[in-house]
Design a protein around this motif. Structure first.
Motif, PDB file in Angstrom:
ATOM      1  N   THR A 123      11.745   3.177 -11.009  1.00 60.97           N
ATOM      2  CA  THR A 123      11.992   2.177  -9.976  1.00 60.97           C
ATOM      3  C   THR A 123      12.992   2.652  -8.925  1.00 60.97           C
ATOM      4  OG1 THR A 123      11.571   0.411 -11.582  1.00 60.97           O
ATOM      5  CG2 THR A 123      12.682  -0.209  -9.552  1.00 60.97           C
ATOM      6  N   ASP A 124      14.156   3.166  -9.362  1.00 61.70           N
ATOM      7  CA  ASP A 124      15.181   3.562  -8.395  1.00 61.70           C
ATOM      8  C   ASP A 124      14.712   4.714  -7.514  1.00 61.70           C
ATOM      9  OD1 ASP A 124      15.243   5.049 -10.801  1.00 61.70           O
ATOM     10  OD2 ASP A 124      17.244   5.790 -10.386  1.00 61.70           O
ATOM     11  N   LYS A 125      13.980   5.658  -8.088  1.00 64.50           N
ATOM     12  CA  LYS A 125      13.478   6.796  -7.307  1.00 64.50           C
ATOM     13  C   LYS A 125      12.352   6.375  -6.373  1.00 64.50           C
ATOM     14  CE  LYS A 125      14.912  10.131 -10.802  1.00 64.50           C
ATOM     15  NZ  LYS A 125      14.505  11.176 -11.773  1.00 64.50           N
ATOM     16  N   LEU A 126      11.597   5.377  -6.787  1.00 64.94           N
ATOM     17  CA  LEU A 126      10.544   4.840  -5.932  1.00 64.94           C
ATOM     18  C   LEU A 126      11.153   4.188  -4.697  1.00 64.94           C
ATOM     19  CD1 LEU A 126       7.520   4.253  -5.566  1.00 64.94           C
ATOM     20  CD2 LEU A 126       7.821   2.195  -6.973  1.00 64.94           C
ATOM     21  N   ARG A 127      12.238   3.455  -4.883  1.00 63.18           N
ATOM     22  CA  ARG A 127      12.909   2.818  -3.752  1.00 63.18           C
ATOM     23  C   ARG A 127      13.493   3.862  -2.799  1.00 63.18           C
ATOM     24  NH1 ARG A 127      16.527  -2.390  -5.118  1.00 63.18           N
ATOM     25  NH2 ARG A 127      16.510  -2.354  -2.840  1.00 63.18           N
ATOM     26  N   ILE A 128      14.047   4.920  -3.351  1.00 62.10           N
ATOM     27  CA  ILE A 128      14.614   5.980  -2.509  1.00 62.10           C
ATOM     28  C   ILE A 128      13.515   6.635  -1.687  1.00 62.10           C
ATOM     29  CG2 ILE A 128      15.697   8.264  -2.551  1.00 62.10           C
ATOM     30  CD1 ILE A 128      17.295   7.271  -5.012  1.00 62.10           C
ATOM     31  N   THR A 129      12.396   6.945  -2.322  1.00 60.53           N
ATOM     32  CA  THR A 129      11.280   7.579  -1.620  1.00 60.53           C
ATOM     33  C   THR A 129      10.761   6.696  -0.492  1.00 60.53           C
ATOM     34  OG1 THR A 129      10.621   8.745  -3.638  1.00 60.53           O
ATOM     35  CG2 THR A 129       8.970   8.570  -1.898  1.00 60.53           C
ATOM     36  N   LEU A 130      10.741   5.387  -0.741  1.00 67.77           N
ATOM     37  CA  LEU A 130      10.242   4.443   0.260  1.00 67.77           C
ATOM     38  C   LEU A 130      11.301   4.048   1.276  1.00 67.77           C
ATOM     39  CD1 LEU A 130       8.278   2.129  -2.196  1.00 67.77           C
ATOM     40  CD2 LEU A 130       7.253   3.563  -0.431  1.00 67.77           C
ATOM     41  N   TRP A 185       0.823  -1.208   0.000  1.00 68.83           N
ATOM     42  CA  TRP A 185       0.000   0.000   0.000  1.00 68.83           C
ATOM     43  C   TRP A 185       0.863   1.267   0.000  1.00 68.83           C
ATOM     44  CZ3 TRP A 185      -4.437   1.128  -1.705  1.00 68.83           C
ATOM     45  CH2 TRP A 185      -5.042   2.325  -1.361  1.00 68.83           C
ATOM     46  N   ARG A 186       2.028   1.203   0.592  1.00 69.47           N
ATOM     47  CA  ARG A 186       2.935   2.357   0.574  1.00 69.47           C
ATOM     48  C   ARG A 186       3.362   2.688  -0.856  1.00 69.47           C
ATOM     49  NH1 ARG A 186       7.920   1.145   4.026  1.00 69.47           N
ATOM     50  NH2 ARG A 186       8.518   3.236   3.320  1.00 69.47           N
ATOM     51  N   ILE A 187       3.600   1.659  -1.660  1.00 69.52           N
ATOM     52  CA  ILE A 187       3.947   1.889  -3.078  1.00 69.52           C
ATOM     53  C   ILE A 187       2.806   2.613  -3.773  1.00 69.52           C
ATOM     54  CG2 ILE A 187       4.430   0.775  -5.290  1.00 69.52           C
ATOM     55  CD1 ILE A 187       5.841  -1.460  -3.722  1.00 69.52           C
ATOM     56  N   MET A 188       1.582   2.149  -3.536  1.00 70.83           N
ATOM     57  CA  MET A 188       0.406   2.790  -4.135  1.00 70.83           C
ATOM     58  C   MET A 188       0.305   4.248  -3.695  1.00 70.83           C
ATOM     59  SD  MET A 188      -1.515   0.442  -5.877  1.00 70.83           S
ATOM     60  CE  MET A 188      -3.245   0.862  -5.649  1.00 70.83           C
TER      61      MET A 188
END
Length: 280
Positions: free
Chosen positions: A155-162, A141-144
């Protein structure tokens, strides 16, 4: 026509419709786009009941001959319209009339725009279940949430944000992406302008990708699932009936949809198989 004769006819029809003979193979990018548009759902590689894009380009059934990427050499350098197949696979993931998903058996599946209105009520049904925290983990749900807030994100920026950049988070992170993609909740396409040697997807919510909803309203979840299942059987032509239950993660009403199709004559049952009505 008896069952045995019907199955022989269905296998021949499948070979023709899936372009599994050299004389029928796809030779241009125009052929490829028309093939995806006509079938609605196409497997990028091979290994399931859907038409295989690679098989249709080669004009023969293709199966991996080795582990990992080794067997991809069978087709990786094949030229279509002046470019390698690998080039067109990247381009198709960005095509305005194609969405790359994992909705079928969690594998890479190209879905043409004609099926997006069919998919939409199904995805929205599961988005509602997700919003009610009935189907997703907190991690998923955090990804959503991030995609809802930031829009399309690589993908890489999504991982950094999370804050999931460590190696221990890599496998859980990618498992979560596969689950969300298989439910149709997120879709991805390869970054068209990456840094050198970086190949990464840009992710977005389904509702950010499919925005042209009809003012007339959408069919119910159950009707949409039945329509999608019918389109899948028509694309596959011939399928073992017992496998249908494993096709989609949207499986809470799938068997009911299958029986409705057979009862209404929108799919044919022949022994242990289901057939497209075009075979009869």
């Amino acid at each position: 026509m008896n069952t045995a004769s019907l199955l022989v006819k269905a296998r021949r029809a499948r070979e023709k419709e899936h372009r599994l003979k050299p004389s029928l193979r796809l030779k241009t990018i125009g052929d490829i786009r028309a093939f995806i548009r006509d079938k609605g759902l196409v497997s990028t590689l091979v290994g399931n009941e859907l038409p295989s894009l690679i098989g249709a380009i080669l004009g023969k059934p293709w199966k991996p001959t080795g582990r990992g990427f080794t067997s991809w050499l069978d087709w990786w350098n094949v030229q279509v319209s002046g470019h390698r197949i690998a080039y067109w696979l990247r381009e198709l993931s960005k095509d305005k009339d194609v969405i790359e998903t994992r909705i079928f058996r969690d594998t890479k599946t190209l879905v043409s725009s004609k099926l997006w209105p069919v998919m939409d009520p199904i995805v929205e049904h599961y988005h509602k279940l997700a919003s009610d925290h009935r189907i997703l983990s907190t991690f998923e749900w955090r990804i959503m949430d991030v995609l809802e807030e930031k829009g399309p994100t690589r993908t890489d920026k999504l991982r950094i944000t999370l804050q999931l950049t460590g190696k221990t988070n890599t496998a859980p992170f990618h498992r979560s992406l596969v689950k969300l993609e298989s439910l149709g909740l997120i879709v991805g396409y390869e970054d068209p302008k990456p840094e050198r040697h970086l190949h990464a997807n840009i992710w977005r919510l389904w509702r950010q990708a499919f925005t042209e909803r009809s003012n007339k309203g959408s069919p119910s979840y159950e009707k949409a699932l039945e329509d999608l299942l019918q389109c899948t059987i028509e694309a596959a032509v011939l399928v073992p009936e017992k496998e249908v239950a494993d096709w989609f993660r949207w499986n809470d009403s799938l068997l009911e949809a299958k029986e409705a199709l057979v009862s209404s004559g929108k799919a044919l049952r022949a022994g242990r198989f289901l057939l497209a009505t075009t075979v009869a």
